[in-house]
Design a protein around this motif. Structure first.
Motif, short mmCIF file in Angstrom:
data_model
loop_
_atom_site.label_atom_id
_atom_site.label_comp_id
_atom_site.label_asym_id
_atom_site.label_seq_id
_atom_site.Cartn_x
_atom_site.Cartn_y
_atom_site.Cartn_z
N GLU A 265 -12.11 0.65 20.72
CA GLU A 265 -11.37 -0.20 21.67
C GLU A 265 -9.86 0.02 21.56
OE1 GLU A 265 -12.70 -2.39 24.06
OE2 GLU A 265 -14.46 -1.24 23.49
N GLY A 266 -9.42 0.57 20.42
CA GLY A 266 -7.99 0.79 20.20
C GLY A 266 -7.43 1.95 21.01
N ASN A 267 -8.32 2.75 21.60
CA ASN A 267 -7.90 3.83 22.51
C ASN A 267 -7.01 4.89 21.90
OD1 ASN A 267 -9.25 3.32 24.87
ND2 ASN A 267 -7.77 1.75 25.50
N ARG A 268 -7.11 5.08 20.59
CA ARG A 268 -6.39 6.22 20.01
C ARG A 268 -7.19 7.49 20.28
NH1 ARG A 268 -5.17 3.85 14.09
NH2 ARG A 268 -3.28 2.68 14.54
N ASP A 269 -6.59 8.66 20.06
CA ASP A 269 -7.32 9.91 20.22
C ASP A 269 -8.62 9.84 19.43
OD1 ASP A 269 -5.27 10.87 21.69
OD2 ASP A 269 -4.59 12.36 20.23
N ARG A 270 -9.71 10.17 20.04
CA ARG A 270 -11.04 10.26 19.39
C ARG A 270 -11.47 8.97 18.70
NH1 ARG A 270 -8.20 14.70 18.53
NH2 ARG A 270 -9.04 16.66 19.34
N SER A 271 -10.89 7.83 19.06
CA SER A 271 -11.19 6.53 18.40
C SER A 271 -10.83 6.54 16.92
CB SER A 271 -12.68 6.18 18.49
OG SER A 271 -13.17 6.39 19.75
N ASP A 272 -9.83 7.32 16.55
CA ASP A 272 -9.53 7.49 15.13
C ASP A 272 -8.92 6.23 14.50
OD1 ASP A 272 -10.62 9.97 14.91
OD2 ASP A 272 -8.75 11.06 15.20
N LEU A 273 -9.17 6.10 13.21
CA LEU A 273 -8.65 4.96 12.44
C LEU A 273 -7.95 5.55 11.21
CD1 LEU A 273 -8.45 1.94 11.95
CD2 LEU A 273 -10.80 1.95 11.13
N TYR A 274 -6.63 5.72 11.34
CA TYR A 274 -5.86 6.43 10.31
C TYR A 274 -5.62 5.58 9.06
CZ TYR A 274 -4.73 9.19 14.46
OH TYR A 274 -4.81 9.93 15.59
N GLU A 275 -5.68 4.25 9.23
CA GLU A 275 -5.36 3.36 8.11
C GLU A 275 -6.57 3.20 7.17
OE1 GLU A 275 -5.17 2.63 11.34
OE2 GLU A 275 -3.27 1.64 11.84
N ILE A 276 -6.29 2.84 5.91
CA ILE A 276 -7.37 2.37 5.04
C ILE A 276 -7.57 0.91 5.43
CG2 ILE A 276 -5.74 1.76 3.12
CD1 ILE A 276 -9.33 2.97 2.64
N VAL A 277 -8.82 0.51 5.62
CA VAL A 277 -9.04 -0.89 5.99
C VAL A 277 -9.69 -1.65 4.83
CG1 VAL A 277 -9.05 -0.73 8.51
CG2 VAL A 277 -11.14 -0.25 7.28
N ILE A 278 -9.09 -2.78 4.51
CA ILE A 278 -9.56 -3.60 3.37
C ILE A 278 -10.06 -4.93 3.93
CG2 ILE A 278 -8.88 -4.77 1.23
CD1 ILE A 278 -6.59 -2.69 1.01
N TRP A 279 -11.29 -5.30 3.55
CA TRP A 279 -11.81 -6.62 3.96
C TRP A 279 -11.07 -7.69 3.17
CZ3 TRP A 279 -15.98 -2.95 4.30
CH2 TRP A 279 -16.67 -2.96 5.52
N GLN A 280 -10.23 -8.48 3.87
CA GLN A 280 -9.46 -9.48 3.13
C GLN A 280 -10.36 -10.54 2.52
OE1 GLN A 280 -6.74 -10.60 6.34
NE2 GLN A 280 -7.14 -12.73 5.83
N ASP A 281 -11.52 -10.76 3.14
CA ASP A 281 -12.48 -11.74 2.58
C ASP A 281 -12.96 -11.32 1.19
OD1 ASP A 281 -12.87 -10.55 5.24
OD2 ASP A 281 -13.92 -12.38 5.77
N SER A 282 -12.93 -10.01 0.94
CA SER A 282 -13.47 -9.48 -0.33
C SER A 282 -12.42 -9.48 -1.45
CB SER A 282 -13.98 -8.06 -0.13
OG SER A 282 -12.88 -7.15 -0.02
N VAL A 283 -11.16 -9.75 -1.09
CA VAL A 283 -10.09 -9.64 -2.09
C VAL A 283 -10.12 -10.85 -3.02
CG1 VAL A 283 -7.61 -9.37 -2.48
CG2 VAL A 283 -8.67 -8.38 -0.42
N SER A 284 -10.34 -10.56 -4.31
CA SER A 284 -10.40 -11.64 -5.29
C SER A 284 -9.49 -11.28 -6.46
CB SER A 284 -11.86 -11.79 -5.74
OG SER A 284 -11.92 -12.43 -6.99
N VAL A 285 -8.64 -12.21 -6.85
CA VAL A 285 -7.82 -11.99 -8.04
C VAL A 285 -8.04 -13.17 -8.99
CG1 VAL A 285 -5.50 -11.58 -8.97
CG2 VAL A 285 -6.07 -10.80 -6.66
N LYS A 286 -8.57 -12.87 -10.18
CA LYS A 286 -8.76 -13.92 -11.19
C LYS A 286 -8.04 -13.45 -12.44
CE LYS A 286 -13.16 -15.63 -9.52
NZ LYS A 286 -14.48 -15.07 -9.37
N GLY A 287 -6.90 -14.05 -12.73
CA GLY A 287 -6.10 -13.60 -13.88
C GLY A 287 -5.63 -12.17 -13.64
N ASP A 288 -6.09 -11.26 -14.51
CA ASP A 288 -5.64 -9.86 -14.35
C ASP A 288 -6.72 -9.00 -13.69
OD1 ASP A 288 -7.53 -9.68 -16.34
OD2 ASP A 288 -6.23 -8.66 -17.79
#
Ligand code: NAD
Length: 338
Positions: A265-288
């Motif tokens: 849907e982003g209409n870039r050449d060949r539907s490409d996705l140049y960025e690394i995509v991170i699921w923010q729901d999966s991001v967990s930080v507990k202490g270190d």
């Protein structure tokens, strides 16, 4: 203008060639194609086509596709060559480039193929002015993209990452597995030492498992930080880097299928996705302890890196000048999704 030759016009080569066309400081002097197939017929509308040898030249002639000469002819009119030939062939091609032309190799080659390995964020300076540079693989680029911001802002003591790898690319009907899960039996998998070629002081282990899909890779990352941190600090570190994009399962992005649908849907050449995509729901930080899950569009993530590697190798632009130019030209600097 930098004259860029692209040797090998498959998944990566054709994307790099079209990305180069979009750069204000570069042009494509020609591409090298070995077989006169539909891809060659379409490429002939845009690029001068060169061939690797006389056998290919004859095949192109029989197919009625015009060629401009052999690879050495193209090299003699170019400032740099991007070698995107199949894994292992870059090493064989190296002797044709050495002493004549700067060369960018891909991640399918061993790191010894080039003077230095490249990631735009973490090793632009190390590759600056080097005659040969290797852009690390899609998996390594994905890991470096998300680990470098955290490592430089907060510090990482150790990373343990599980890589769930796509079997092959969507245009390939020969490779598998079709109905199996294929673990890499070597521990760590080759990805961990590869990450160290672009982030030298990182301690990392990886395991890799191939599954029957063609869309994307998924990485499950478990990192021990050098100090206690918060989720906001980690997300804040990523938000400073445009090639890192946070997405959410709450928006319906539950799997790689929806991510690539969004990309179409982003209409870039060949539907490409140049960025690394991170699921923010999966991001967990507990202490270190930091955990997150990310997805890599293997066909395109290394494309901006190849463009920046050209400028770094030729010393034609500083790191952020190049990254800004590349991001602007490939619409990474704009919101093309939502
Ligand atoms: P590919 O097979 O899609 O493309 C290679 C192209 O080179 C093909 O079109 C092939 O016909 C052509 N070729 C074969 N022999 C040739 C010759 N003698 N001269 C010129 N061209 C020749 O491969 P790819 O996926 O684009 O991979 C290229 C490199 O990029 C590899 O090192 C690979 O590991 C790396 N890479 C691939 C991906 C990916 O997901 N596809 C991602 C990152 C890096």
């Amino acid at each position: 203008m930098i004259n860029v030759a692209v040797n090998g016009y498959g998944t990566i080569g054709r994307r790099v060639a079209h990305a180069v066309l979009k750069q204000p400081d570069m042009k494509v002097s020609g591409i090298v194609k070995a077989t006169p197939d539909y891809v060659a017929r379409m490429a002939a509308k845009t690029f001068r086509i060169y061939v690797p040898d006389e056998i290919s030249a004859r095949k192109f002639k029989e197919a009625g596709i015009d060629t401009a000469g052999l690879l050495p002819d193209l090299l003699s009119t170019s400032d740099i060559v991007v070698d995107a030939t199949p894994e292992g062939m870059g090493e064989k091609n190296r002797t044709m480039y050495t002493g004549k032309i700067n060369a960018i190799f891909q991640g399918g080659e061993d790191s010894s193929v080039a003077d230095a390995s490249f990631n735009a964020y973490s090793s632009y300076g190390e590759c600056y002015g080097k005659k040969s540079v290797r852009v690390v693989s899609c998996n390594t680029t994905g890991l470096a993209r998300s680990l470098f911001p955290v490592h430089s802002e907060i510090g990482i003591q150790h990373v343990s990452a599980t890589l769930i790898r796509r079997a092959t690319d969507p245009n390939d009907s020969k490779k598998g597995p079709i109905n199996a899960i294929e673990p890499s039996l070597k521990f760590p998998s080759h990805h961990a030492p590869d990450v160290k070629t672009v982030i030298r002081d990182i301690d990392i282990d990886t395991v890799a498992v191939k599954v029957p899909t063609t869309l994307m890779h998924v990485h499950v990352v478990d990192a021990r930080l050098r100090k206690n941190a918060t989720r906001e600090e980690v997300i804040g570190a990523w938000s400073k880097f445009r090639r890192v994009r946070l997405i959410s399962g709450k928006d319906g992005l539950a799997s790689t299928a929806q991510i690539m649908d969004m990309s179409r849907e982003g209409n870039r050449d060949r539907s490409d996705l140049y960025e690394i995509v991170i699921w923010q729901d999966s991001v967990s930080v507990k202490g270190d302890r930091l955990n997150y899950i990310q997805a890599v569009h293997q066909e395109s993530i290394v494309v901006p890196e190849n463009v920046d590697a050209i400028r770094s190798s030729l010393g034609s632009a500083g790191q952020y000048e190049s990254i800004d130019l590349t991001d602007r030209s490939l619409s990474i600097d704009r919101e093309v999704f939502y």
